[in-house]
Design an enzyme around this catalytic site. Structure first.
Site, PDB file in Angstrom:
ATOM      1  N   ARG A 145       3.795   6.188   0.170  1.00 37.34           N
ATOM      2  CA  ARG A 145       2.212   5.828   0.022  1.00 37.34           C
ATOM      3  C   ARG A 145       1.773   6.308  -1.009  1.00 37.34           C
ATOM      4  O   ARG A 145       1.087   5.398  -1.929  1.00 37.34           O
ATOM      5  CB  ARG A 145       1.352   6.351   1.242  1.00 37.34           C
ATOM      6  CG  ARG A 145      -0.018   5.854   1.261  1.00 37.34           C
ATOM      7  CD  ARG A 145      -0.867   6.865   2.407  1.00 37.34           C
ATOM      8  NE  ARG A 145      -0.191   7.158   3.569  1.00 37.34           N
ATOM      9  CZ  ARG A 145      -0.310   6.311   4.617  1.00 37.34           C
ATOM     10  NH1 ARG A 145      -1.246   5.446   4.597  1.00 37.34           N
ATOM     11  NH2 ARG A 145       0.367   6.784   5.560  1.00 37.34           N
ATOM     12  N   GLU A 150      10.353  12.501  -0.733  1.00 37.73           N
ATOM     13  CA  GLU A 150      10.504  11.030  -0.014  1.00 37.73           C
ATOM     14  C   GLU A 150       9.186  10.295  -0.115  1.00 37.73           C
ATOM     15  O   GLU A 150       8.578  10.069   0.897  1.00 37.73           O
ATOM     16  CB  GLU A 150      11.253  11.189   1.394  1.00 37.73           C
ATOM     17  CG  GLU A 150      12.452  11.514   1.332  1.00 37.73           C
ATOM     18  CD  GLU A 150      12.877  11.716   2.889  1.00 37.73           C
ATOM     19  OE1 GLU A 150      13.852  11.434   3.215  1.00 37.73           O
ATOM     20  OE2 GLU A 150      12.101  11.802   3.735  1.00 37.73           O
ATOM     21  N   PRO A 151       8.550  10.200  -1.157  1.00 37.13           N
ATOM     22  CA  PRO A 151       7.052   9.464  -1.344  1.00 37.13           C
ATOM     23  C   PRO A 151       7.097   7.996  -1.081  1.00 37.13           C
ATOM     24  O   PRO A 151       8.040   7.264  -1.548  1.00 37.13           O
ATOM     25  CB  PRO A 151       6.819   9.818  -2.522  1.00 37.13           C
ATOM     26  CG  PRO A 151       7.827   9.669  -3.557  1.00 37.13           C
ATOM     27  CD  PRO A 151       8.861  10.437  -2.792  1.00 37.13           C
ATOM     28  N   ARG A 194      -3.156  -2.060   9.493  1.00 39.62           N
ATOM     29  CA  ARG A 194      -3.606  -0.640   9.514  1.00 39.62           C
ATOM     30  C   ARG A 194      -4.728  -0.343  10.259  1.00 39.62           C
ATOM     31  O   ARG A 194      -4.989   0.461  11.107  1.00 39.62           O
ATOM     32  CB  ARG A 194      -3.403   0.065   8.181  1.00 39.62           C
ATOM     33  CG  ARG A 194      -2.078   0.050   7.424  1.00 39.62           C
ATOM     34  CD  ARG A 194      -1.987   0.901   6.192  1.00 39.62           C
ATOM     35  NE  ARG A 194      -2.118   2.403   6.545  1.00 39.62           N
ATOM     36  CZ  ARG A 194      -2.868   3.054   6.596  1.00 39.62           C
ATOM     37  NH1 ARG A 194      -4.050   2.829   5.814  1.00 39.62           N
ATOM     38  NH2 ARG A 194      -3.282   4.383   6.808  1.00 39.62           N
ATOM     39  N   CYS A 243      -6.363 -14.121  17.625  1.00 41.95           N
ATOM     40  CA  CYS A 243      -7.131 -14.099  18.984  1.00 41.95           C
ATOM     41  C   CYS A 243      -7.151 -12.680  19.568  1.00 41.95           C
ATOM     42  O   CYS A 243      -6.595 -12.455  20.822  1.00 41.95           O
ATOM     43  CB  CYS A 243      -6.506 -15.164  19.604  1.00 41.95           C
ATOM     44  SG  CYS A 243      -6.801 -16.573  19.024  1.00 41.95           S
TER      45      CYS A 243
HETATM   46  N1  LLP Z   1      10.251  10.275   4.707  1.00 38.54           N
HETATM   47  C1  LLP Z   1      10.349  10.105   6.061  1.00 38.54           C
HETATM   48  C2  LLP Z   1      11.287  10.455   6.906  1.00 38.54           C
HETATM   49  C3  LLP Z   1       9.236   9.108   6.754  1.00 38.54           C
HETATM   50  O1  LLP Z   1       9.305   9.194   8.035  1.00 38.54           O
HETATM   51  C4  LLP Z   1       8.124   8.506   5.930  1.00 38.54           C
HETATM   52  C5  LLP Z   1       7.084   7.817   6.603  1.00 38.54           C
HETATM   53  C6  LLP Z   1       8.286   9.010   4.607  1.00 38.54           C
HETATM   54  C7  LLP Z   1       9.138   9.902   4.250  1.00 38.54           C
HETATM   55  C8  LLP Z   1       7.003   8.563   3.555  1.00 38.54           C
HETATM   56  O2  LLP Z   1       5.954   8.806   3.895  1.00 38.54           O
HETATM   57  P1  LLP Z   1       4.661   8.575   3.005  1.00 38.54           P
HETATM   58  O3  LLP Z   1       5.023   9.338   1.562  1.00 38.54           O
HETATM   59  O4  LLP Z   1       4.403   7.346   2.883  1.00 38.54           O
HETATM   60  O5  LLP Z   1       3.573   9.198   3.702  1.00 38.54           O
HETATM   61  N2  LLP Z   1       2.576   2.954   8.799  1.00 38.54           N
HETATM   62  C9  LLP Z   1       1.793   4.183   8.718  1.00 38.54           C
HETATM   63  C10 LLP Z   1       2.567   5.289   7.976  1.00 38.54           C
HETATM   64  C11 LLP Z   1       3.846   5.498   8.845  1.00 38.54           C
HETATM   65  C12 LLP Z   1       4.652   6.698   8.116  1.00 38.54           C
HETATM   66  C13 LLP Z   1       6.154   6.640   8.446  1.00 38.54           C
HETATM   67  N3  LLP Z   1       7.093   7.598   7.764  1.00 38.54           N
HETATM   68  C14 LLP Z   1       0.674   3.951   8.025  1.00 38.54           C
HETATM   69  O6  LLP Z   1       0.507   2.784   7.661  1.00 38.54           O
HETATM   70  O7  LLP Z   1      -0.173   4.850   7.684  1.00 38.54           O
END
Ligand code: LLP
Length: 420
Positions: A276, A273-274, A312, A346
């Site tokens: 980022r 589940e990528p 962020r 602000c």
């Molecule tokens: N699967 C599940 C169950 C998740 O909760 C997430 C992200 C992903 C996959 C994807 O994760 P990634 O591959 O993108 O790391 N807003 C934060 C990141 C929150 C991630 C939430 N869950 C930031 O800006 O760093």
């Protein structure tokens, strides 16, 4: 790898000048590179080719319809977490057989909609939720499949707000509860408990937490086997880190090299589940300098993008590189000074970059905030009654607006003036 670079003094996304995009579409502007997105997806696919996993792009990282269409047209499934994300998936006609749905708080309505659409798996996060899924499935007379999200209690060594697999987090269930769920499967009518899901956090740059969590999940799968329960699917979540500064995250290949040997010989359907990793470095946020203010302490470069556009830095203290869209002439480079890039909101926490040695920007200059493709627009808000930014997708020498800048009426759409 990404497709943002200087050609001469000009900053480009693929074959398009970002200054041209800013002129055409205005700022703040999110700019995405199609080639970069597909390159990252392909790298992951290739690295895991021997197991042919289902790669479910995590919609929360960037939920723009054109990007969802792009990745699903190239074989990806979707990882969703809400009725709204399901709605988006439906809008791009995403294959329901490639959709997985996590979230600790799925409502009955959301569950029903997802069952009707025929999604592949619910990633279940509590026994109560499983009861509701079973209820709704019976009402709808449909069979559903679930994976149990386990909490492996592994620290991924990332920011605590994006740590999800430790014992003190709200996500998933402990192994004993998971065992009970598998043992009691027959009591959850119309539900088939088929797999295990783990996701321990995000922006994880080392292999060791992934390996530790995976080993724990596999140990649990072996335990279940000993008591006669066969697990068919393993979803190892997302979390792969990218380069924002000087991190040395794993490449897709390095990640796969750690994961694949542990799965060899097991008859498990693998899901990733990528989020980022696919879109993070495939997007920048372009902004315009409004004012430059010198104080005895430092310089403030005040731009037209703020924490409502990119949360962020304010929320996690996240570091994003900032570059001028027109590389500064060498004369200007001599004026490097400690600067903050701040927005018009602000709040003192409204910054995009802090304490950086920066060249002298002038009013009207353009800059780009790098690594803004994931959790950028998708976390943006209307705070301070600001209209959300426009988004543009670039492919080669072409650019297409994929989200218009909001207008003031968008801000008022659901409001009423009442006098009581
Ligand atoms: N699967 C599940 C169950 C998740 O909760 C997430 C992200 C992903 C996959 C994807 O994760 P990634 O591959 O993108 O790391 N807003 C934060 C990141 C929150 C991630 C939430 N869950 C930031 O800006 O760093």
């Amino acid at each position: 790898m990404h497709e943002f670079r200087y050609v001469g003094d000009e900053f480009y996304c693929e074959g398009v000048r970002v200054s041209d995009l800013a002129r055409r579409y205005g700022t703040p502007l999110y700019v995405y590179s199609r080639k970069t997105i597909l390159d990252h997806l392909t790298k992951l696919k290739k690295a895991f080719a021997s197991l042919a996993p289902l790669i479910c792009f995590s919609v929360k990282s960037n939920s723009n319809l054109s990007l969802l269409k792009l990745v699903t047209d190239h074989g990806a499934g979707l990882d969703i977490v809400s009725g709204g994300e399901l709605y988006r998936a439906r809008k791009v006609h995403a294959d329901p057989a490639k959709i997985v749905y996590a979230s600790v708080g799925k409502t009955r309505q959301e569950i029903a909609d997802a069952i009707r659409y025929g999604i592949l798996y619910f990633n279940v996060e509590s026994i109560q939720e499983l009861g509701v899924i079973s209820d709704v499935a019976q009402e709808l007379r449909k069979n559903v499949r679930v994976c149990v999200r386990i909490n492996p209690n592994i620290d991924p060594h990332t920011h605590r707000y994006i740590t999800t697999g430790t014992v003190d987090s709200k996500f998933g269930v402990d192994l004993e509860t998971a065992r009970l769920i598998f043992l009691n499967e027959p009591n959850f009518k119309r539900v088939s408990v088929e797999g295990i899901h783990i996701h321990i956090g995000s922006q994880i740059t080392q292999a060791s937490p992934f390996v530790a969590a995976l080993k724990r999940a596999l140990g649990f799968i072996d335990h279940l086997k000993r008591i006669g329960i066969v697990v068919r699917t393993l979803n190892i979540g997302g979390g792969l880190g990218i380069i924002y500064r000087e991190e040395q995250p794993q490449t897709a290949r390095e990640y796969a090299d750690e994961i694949l040997p542990l799965l060899r010989g097991r008859k498990l359907r693998l899901i990733l589940e990528p989020g980022r990793f696919i879109v993070g470095n495939a997007g920048v946020l372009a902004a315009k300098v409004l004012y430059v203010k010198d104080t005895p302490e430092k310089r403030f470069v005040i731009v037209d993008a703020g924490m409502n556009d990119l949360a962020r830095p304010s929320l996690y203290g996240a570091y994003h590189e900032v570059h001028p869209v027109a590389a500064p002439k060498s004369g200007k480079r001599a004026f490097l000074k400690k600067s903050d890039v701040v927005g018009p909101i602000c709040e003192s926490g409204d910054f995009l970059a802090r304490d950086r040695q920066m060249p002298l920007y002038g009013c009207g200059d353009l800059l780009v905030v790098m690594g803004a493709g994931a959790y950028g627009f998708s976390m943006s808000s209307n705070y301070n009654s600001r209209r959300r930014a426009a988004e543009v997708l670039v492919s080669g020498k072409n650019a297409c607006l994929i989200r218009e800048r909001e207008i003031y009426d968008d801000l008022l759409r659901h409001e009423k003036v009442v006098e009581l």
